[in-house]
Design a protein around this motif. Sequence first.
Motif, mmCIF file in Angstrom:
data_model
loop_
_atom_site.group_PDB
_atom_site.id
_atom_site.type_symbol
_atom_site.label_atom_id
_atom_site.label_comp_id
_atom_site.label_asym_id
_atom_site.label_seq_id
_atom_site.Cartn_x
_atom_site.Cartn_y
_atom_site.Cartn_z
ATOM 1 N N THR A 98 -14.635 -50.634 -37.645
ATOM 2 C CA THR A 98 -13.903 -51.597 -38.554
ATOM 3 C C THR A 98 -14.628 -52.448 -39.524
ATOM 4 O O THR A 98 -13.945 -52.758 -40.680
ATOM 5 C CB THR A 98 -13.189 -52.573 -37.698
ATOM 6 N N GLY A 123 -5.940 -47.629 -42.666
ATOM 7 C CA GLY A 123 -5.613 -47.082 -41.343
ATOM 8 C C GLY A 123 -6.765 -46.679 -40.528
ATOM 9 O O GLY A 123 -6.495 -46.767 -39.369
ATOM 10 N N THR A 147 -6.502 -49.832 -37.963
ATOM 11 C CA THR A 147 -5.292 -49.580 -36.849
ATOM 12 C C THR A 147 -5.865 -48.290 -35.998
ATOM 13 O O THR A 147 -5.567 -48.199 -34.749
ATOM 14 C CB THR A 147 -4.143 -49.127 -37.431
ATOM 15 N N SER A 150 -6.313 -48.572 -31.818
ATOM 16 C CA SER A 150 -5.413 -47.738 -30.881
ATOM 17 C C SER A 150 -6.521 -47.500 -29.859
ATOM 18 O O SER A 150 -6.007 -47.259 -28.570
ATOM 19 C CB SER A 150 -4.809 -46.545 -31.593
ATOM 20 N N PRO A 199 -2.775 -54.069 -36.547
ATOM 21 C CA PRO A 199 -1.769 -53.538 -37.607
ATOM 22 C C PRO A 199 -1.522 -54.664 -38.438
ATOM 23 O O PRO A 199 -1.570 -54.512 -39.736
ATOM 24 C CB PRO A 199 -0.680 -52.816 -36.782
ATOM 25 N N PRO A 200 -0.940 -55.675 -37.981
ATOM 26 C CA PRO A 200 -0.603 -57.052 -39.007
ATOM 27 C C PRO A 200 -1.816 -57.375 -39.562
ATOM 28 O O PRO A 200 -1.958 -58.077 -40.899
ATOM 29 C CB PRO A 200 0.093 -57.866 -38.022
ATOM 30 N N GLU A 226 -4.289 -55.913 -41.027
ATOM 31 C CA GLU A 226 -4.357 -55.207 -42.227
ATOM 32 C C GLU A 226 -3.697 -55.540 -43.427
ATOM 33 O O GLU A 226 -3.758 -55.665 -44.429
ATOM 34 C CB GLU A 226 -4.118 -53.829 -42.001
ATOM 35 N N ALA A 261 -8.868 -58.492 -40.628
ATOM 36 C CA ALA A 261 -9.123 -57.155 -39.881
ATOM 37 C C ALA A 261 -10.602 -57.165 -39.621
ATOM 38 O O ALA A 261 -10.991 -56.688 -38.356
ATOM 39 C CB ALA A 261 -8.971 -55.949 -40.421
#
Length: 204
Positions: A59, A69, A72, A76, A154-155, A157, A163
Amino acid sequence: MSSDTPQGPPLEPPRNLSSLIVRVRHAGRRQNDISLEAILDAVGRRSFAPFLLIAGLITLAPLIGDIPGVPTLMASLVVLVAAQLLLGRQHFWLPRVLLERRVSRERFLRVTGWLEKPARWVDCCLRARLTWLTRSPAHLPVALTCLLIGLAMPPMELVPFSANGGGLALTLFGLALLAEDGLMALVAYLLTGATLALVIIGLV
């Protein structure tokens, strides 16, 4: 991992960040593209700390973490593994669709090579202290916090730099568990709180 039970004796987890980087640089050596499965196989599949380090570093890493992506995707992975740890599983499972995600070997080696020098400096800062913050059952609040980071990724990003904060927190938690460094865990908790606050403010 896949639904199959990993074969062969379990790998010992890396002792520090430098040894982790050495291992992942040898992942999938005969392939032009490196899969997530090959990276995880290189560091061992039964320890939570290497998972966090891999997810956090990918990341954070330039050229890889900046791909839309990717944060995210790493989130996951963290959510699935952290949830299984909280449920008491010792062998982590990941769906094949995640394990088969790939990055070019050239890009991967460039990034991991760039990380080698900072890794040596980080390793000099790590030592066992405040171990009650990293040893069982303290790994459970760490897993819960990482689960929250993964769900918030996700938010993240959508909010500049958040992030990166989430990735850094995952990295610090991984280092804390790896070296039993409770001070690093404290810093990670504080960074998590600051990052989540930044996301909430940025989205309001």
